[in-house]
Motif scaffolding. Structure first.
Motif, PDB file in Angstrom:
ATOM      1  N   VAL A 119       0.857  -1.176   0.000  1.00  0.00           N
ATOM      2  CA  VAL A 119       0.000   0.000   0.000  1.00  0.00           C
ATOM      3  C   VAL A 119       0.896   1.229   0.000  1.00  0.00           C
ATOM      4  O   VAL A 119       1.824   1.332   0.817  1.00  0.00           O
ATOM      5  N   VAL A 120       0.636   2.136  -0.921  1.00  0.00           N
ATOM      6  CA  VAL A 120       1.358   3.410  -0.953  1.00  0.00           C
ATOM      7  C   VAL A 120       0.396   4.481  -0.446  1.00  0.00           C
ATOM      8  O   VAL A 120      -0.662   4.716  -1.040  1.00  0.00           O
ATOM      9  N   LEU A 121       0.755   5.095   0.654  1.00  0.00           N
ATOM     10  CA  LEU A 121      -0.098   6.054   1.349  1.00  0.00           C
ATOM     11  C   LEU A 121       0.297   7.483   1.016  1.00  0.00           C
ATOM     12  O   LEU A 121       1.469   7.851   1.115  1.00  0.00           O
ATOM     13  N   THR A 122      -0.677   8.288   0.642  1.00  0.00           N
ATOM     14  CA  THR A 122      -0.428   9.722   0.484  1.00  0.00           C
ATOM     15  C   THR A 122      -0.539  10.367   1.849  1.00  0.00           C
ATOM     16  O   THR A 122      -1.641  10.601   2.363  1.00  0.00           O
ATOM     17  N   SER A 123       0.610  10.638   2.454  1.00  0.00           N
ATOM     18  CA  SER A 123       0.628  11.353   3.726  1.00  0.00           C
ATOM     19  C   SER A 123       0.906  12.826   3.417  1.00  0.00           C
ATOM     20  O   SER A 123       0.405  13.358   2.426  1.00  0.00           O
ATOM     21  N   SER A 124       1.689  13.494   4.223  1.00  0.00           N
ATOM     22  CA  SER A 124       1.910  14.925   4.036  1.00  0.00           C
ATOM     23  C   SER A 124       3.086  15.377   4.873  1.00  0.00           C
ATOM     24  O   SER A 124       3.433  14.747   5.879  1.00  0.00           O
ATOM     25  N   ILE A 125       3.680  16.496   4.472  1.00  0.00           N
ATOM     26  CA  ILE A 125       4.687  17.113   5.333  1.00  0.00           C
ATOM     27  C   ILE A 125       4.041  17.570   6.643  1.00  0.00           C
ATOM     28  O   ILE A 125       4.736  17.790   7.644  1.00  0.00           O
ATOM     29  N   ALA A 126       2.702  17.672   6.646  1.00  0.00           N
ATOM     30  CA  ALA A 126       1.983  18.003   7.882  1.00  0.00           C
ATOM     31  C   ALA A 126       2.244  16.980   8.970  1.00  0.00           C
ATOM     32  O   ALA A 126       2.115  17.285  10.161  1.00  0.00           O
ATOM     33  N   ALA A 127       2.635  15.766   8.578  1.00  0.00           N
ATOM     34  CA  ALA A 127       2.922  14.713   9.559  1.00  0.00           C
ATOM     35  C   ALA A 127       4.400  14.649   9.926  1.00  0.00           C
ATOM     36  O   ALA A 127       4.817  13.752  10.659  1.00  0.00           O
ATOM     37  N   VAL A 128       5.184  15.617   9.456  1.00  0.00           N
ATOM     38  CA  VAL A 128       6.640  15.530   9.597  1.00  0.00           C
ATOM     39  C   VAL A 128       7.223  16.552  10.573  1.00  0.00           C
ATOM     40  O   VAL A 128       8.011  16.194  11.447  1.00  0.00           O
ATOM     41  N   MET A 129       6.842  17.823  10.456  1.00  0.00           N
ATOM     42  CA  MET A 129       7.649  18.844  11.124  1.00  0.00           C
ATOM     43  C   MET A 129       6.836  19.928  11.837  1.00  0.00           C
ATOM     44  O   MET A 129       7.314  21.047  12.027  1.00  0.00           O
ATOM     45  N   ALA A 230       4.341  10.622  -9.652  1.00  0.00           N
ATOM     46  CA  ALA A 230       5.404   9.714 -10.104  1.00  0.00           C
ATOM     47  C   ALA A 230       6.070   9.012  -8.921  1.00  0.00           C
ATOM     48  O   ALA A 230       6.408   7.826  -9.003  1.00  0.00           O
ATOM     49  N   ALA A 231       6.231   9.724  -7.805  1.00  0.00           N
ATOM     50  CA  ALA A 231       6.852   9.127  -6.618  1.00  0.00           C
ATOM     51  C   ALA A 231       6.010   7.975  -6.087  1.00  0.00           C
ATOM     52  O   ALA A 231       6.557   6.965  -5.619  1.00  0.00           O
ATOM     53  N   HIS A 232       4.694   8.108  -6.149  1.00  0.00           N
ATOM     54  CA  HIS A 232       3.821   7.013  -5.714  1.00  0.00           C
ATOM     55  C   HIS A 232       4.088   5.745  -6.530  1.00  0.00           C
ATOM     56  O   HIS A 232       4.187   4.640  -5.982  1.00  0.00           O
ATOM     57  N   ILE A 233       4.198   5.919  -7.836  1.00  0.00           N
ATOM     58  CA  ILE A 233       4.412   4.756  -8.710  1.00  0.00           C
ATOM     59  C   ILE A 233       5.784   4.146  -8.462  1.00  0.00           C
ATOM     60  O   ILE A 233       5.934   2.921  -8.378  1.00  0.00           O
ATOM     61  N   LEU A 234       6.786   4.983  -8.301  1.00  0.00           N
ATOM     62  CA  LEU A 234       8.131   4.486  -8.014  1.00  0.00           C
ATOM     63  C   LEU A 234       8.165   3.745  -6.682  1.00  0.00           C
ATOM     64  O   LEU A 234       8.879   2.749  -6.533  1.00  0.00           O
ATOM     65  N   ALA A 235       7.386   4.215  -5.719  1.00  0.00           N
ATOM     66  CA  ALA A 235       7.331   3.561  -4.402  1.00  0.00           C
ATOM     67  C   ALA A 235       6.722   2.166  -4.502  1.00  0.00           C
ATOM     68  O   ALA A 235       7.013   1.303  -3.665  1.00  0.00           O
ATOM     69  N   PHE A 236       5.874   1.938  -5.499  1.00  0.00           N
ATOM     70  CA  PHE A 236       5.344   0.596  -5.723  1.00  0.00           C
ATOM     71  C   PHE A 236       6.313  -0.249  -6.551  1.00  0.00           C
ATOM     72  O   PHE A 236       6.578  -1.412  -6.230  1.00  0.00           O
ATOM     73  N   GLU A 237       6.856   0.324  -7.595  1.00  0.00           N
ATOM     74  CA  GLU A 237       7.649  -0.455  -8.541  1.00  0.00           C
ATOM     75  C   GLU A 237       9.015  -0.859  -7.992  1.00  0.00           C
ATOM     76  O   GLU A 237       9.592  -1.850  -8.439  1.00  0.00           O
ATOM     77  N   ASN A 238       9.545  -0.091  -7.050  1.00  0.00           N
ATOM     78  CA  ASN A 238      10.847  -0.406  -6.463  1.00  0.00           C
ATOM     79  C   ASN A 238      10.649  -1.313  -5.253  1.00  0.00           C
ATOM     80  O   ASN A 238      10.160  -0.871  -4.212  1.00  0.00           O
ATOM     81  N   PRO A 239      11.013  -2.589  -5.353  1.00  0.00           N
ATOM     82  CA  PRO A 239      10.786  -3.502  -4.233  1.00  0.00           C
ATOM     83  C   PRO A 239      11.555  -3.122  -2.973  1.00  0.00           C
ATOM     84  O   PRO A 239      11.207  -3.563  -1.879  1.00  0.00           O
ATOM     85  N   GLU A 240      12.603  -2.315  -3.124  1.00  0.00           N
ATOM     86  CA  GLU A 240      13.398  -1.893  -1.966  1.00  0.00           C
ATOM     87  C   GLU A 240      12.797  -0.686  -1.246  1.00  0.00           C
ATOM     88  O   GLU A 240      13.265  -0.304  -0.171  1.00  0.00           O
ATOM     89  N   ALA A 241      11.785  -0.066  -1.847  1.00  0.00           N
ATOM     90  CA  ALA A 241      11.185   1.123  -1.225  1.00  0.00           C
ATOM     91  C   ALA A 241      10.512   0.743   0.086  1.00  0.00           C
ATOM     92  O   ALA A 241       9.820  -0.267   0.181  1.00  0.00           O
ATOM     93  N   LYS A 242      10.736   1.571   1.099  1.00  0.00           N
ATOM     94  CA  LYS A 242      10.107   1.325   2.399  1.00  0.00           C
ATOM     95  C   LYS A 242      10.103   2.616   3.204  1.00  0.00           C
ATOM     96  O   LYS A 242      10.852   3.555   2.921  1.00  0.00           O
ATOM     97  N   GLY A 243       9.261   2.649   4.223  1.00  0.00           N
ATOM     98  CA  GLY A 243       9.218   3.829   5.087  1.00  0.00           C
ATOM     99  C   GLY A 243       8.515   4.994   4.420  1.00  0.00           C
ATOM    100  O   GLY A 243       7.520   4.831   3.728  1.00  0.00           O
TER     101      GLY A 243
END
Length: 321
Positions: A119-129, A230-243
């Motif tokens: 699952v690729v989740l659309t979060s936000s910088i609102a959850a970061v800083m 594009a980042a969402h798709i890369l996060a799915f297609e790259n098996p090493e993507a995490k976090g």
């Protein structure tokens, strides 16, 4: 052709995500709140390859099980559906429940599908800083987390909702064998595909019209909507993507934006504004692009993003020059 699902598909980021997924050959299941609302469906059905590989489903975040049919046969869910509002009368009903309970409902449906692992989740910088101290000259990266208690005390309800939703998603995914990757974009601008203005586009348009600052310190953490999709798709297609992956292409003061507008659109009359507002002090902190770039993201130049944003707003008769 892999089958994937995009929740909240009529939104700003999600519409671009559907478009890019179709262009890459995916079969796309897309959920919207109402199949009877042409503002939610027509622009998606008009996308290239939509007739061949796009199926729309009706689903409601606060109704458990409503995503089951949309996720059937999918290998990935891109969960973008979540309210984006900064002023609310009832934070629980308008933000917390759709964001937090809605995310859990989506993950519960995902956990039922044997073929679906990521699952690729659309979060936000609102959850970061936010709700935390940001020391001078800091580099903000993915190890930072907003403090929801402080945000709640300040009635920053959107920031609370995104922080709690991401936290809930991480915990549920770990407990139920789902791979979760979070994308945390900053202030998203760029060309809109949907017929109605989303919140960030509306606020940026108002800045273009009036020159009135969106943020008290005049610092803008901008990212192109196409880069976020594009980042969402890369996060799915790259098996090493995490976090999680921060997505801020450019952190600039408003005077930089004004100079770009003056270059391309002198009719806006921003020359005097940026001279009056020209702050030469260094930015107090920076946002790391390292993990996003390691994922394969190539950030769109800021001038291109701003020009494309203005052109689509002109095309839709929302800006007059």
């Amino acid at each position: 052709m892999k089958v994937v699902c995009v929740t909240g598909a009529s939104g700003f980021i999600a519409s671009w995500l559907v478009k890019l997924l179709l262009a890459r050959g995916y079969t796309v299941h897309a959920t919207v709140r109402s199949l009877d609302d042409p503002k939610k469906t027509e622009h998606l059905q008009a996308l290239d390859e939509a007739k061949e590989r796009l199926t729309l489903f009706e689903a409601d975040l606060i109704t458990e099980g409503s995503f089951d049919s949309a996720f059937e046969g999918c290998v990935c869910v891109f969960h973008t559906a979540s309210p984006v509002v900064f002023t609310v009368d009832d934070p629980k009903a308008q933000l917390m429940d759709p964001a937090v309970k809605g995310t859990i409902n989506v993950l519960k449906s995902a956990a039922k599908v044997p073929s679906l692992k990521r699952v690729v989740l659309t979060s936000s910088i609102a959850a970061v800083m936010f709700g935390v101290d940001v020391p001078q000259s800091s580099v903000v990266d993915e190890t930072w987390f907003s403090n929801p208690l402080v945000c709640e005390q300040k009635e920053m309800w959107y920031f609370v909702s995104k922080t709690l939703a991401e936290d809930a998603a991480v915990k549920y995914s770990k407990e139920n064998g789902l791979e979760l990757v979070a994308i945390n974009p900053g202030f998203v601008i760029g060309p809109i595909l949907q017929p109605t203005l989303n919140l960030t586009s509306e606020k940026f348009m108002n800045f273009l019209k009036t020159g009135k600052e969106l943020f008290p310190d005049g610092i803008y953490m901008l990212v192109d909507v196409r880069d976020v999709a594009a980042a969402h798709i890369l996060a799915f297609e790259n098996p090493e993507a995490k976090g999680r992956y921060l997505m801020v292409g450019n952190m600039v003061r408003s005077s930089v934006i004004m100079k770009i507008l003056e270059k391309f659109y002198p009719a806006f009359g921003f020359s005097q504004r940026y001279e009056d507002n020209n702050c030469n002090e260094p930015l107090p902190y920076s946002i790391s692009r390292a993990r996003a770039e390691s994922l394969g993201v190539e950030f769109t130049p800021l001038e291109v993003t701003i020009e494309d944003t203005v052109e689509i707003l002109k095309e839709k008769k929302l800006l007059n020059l």
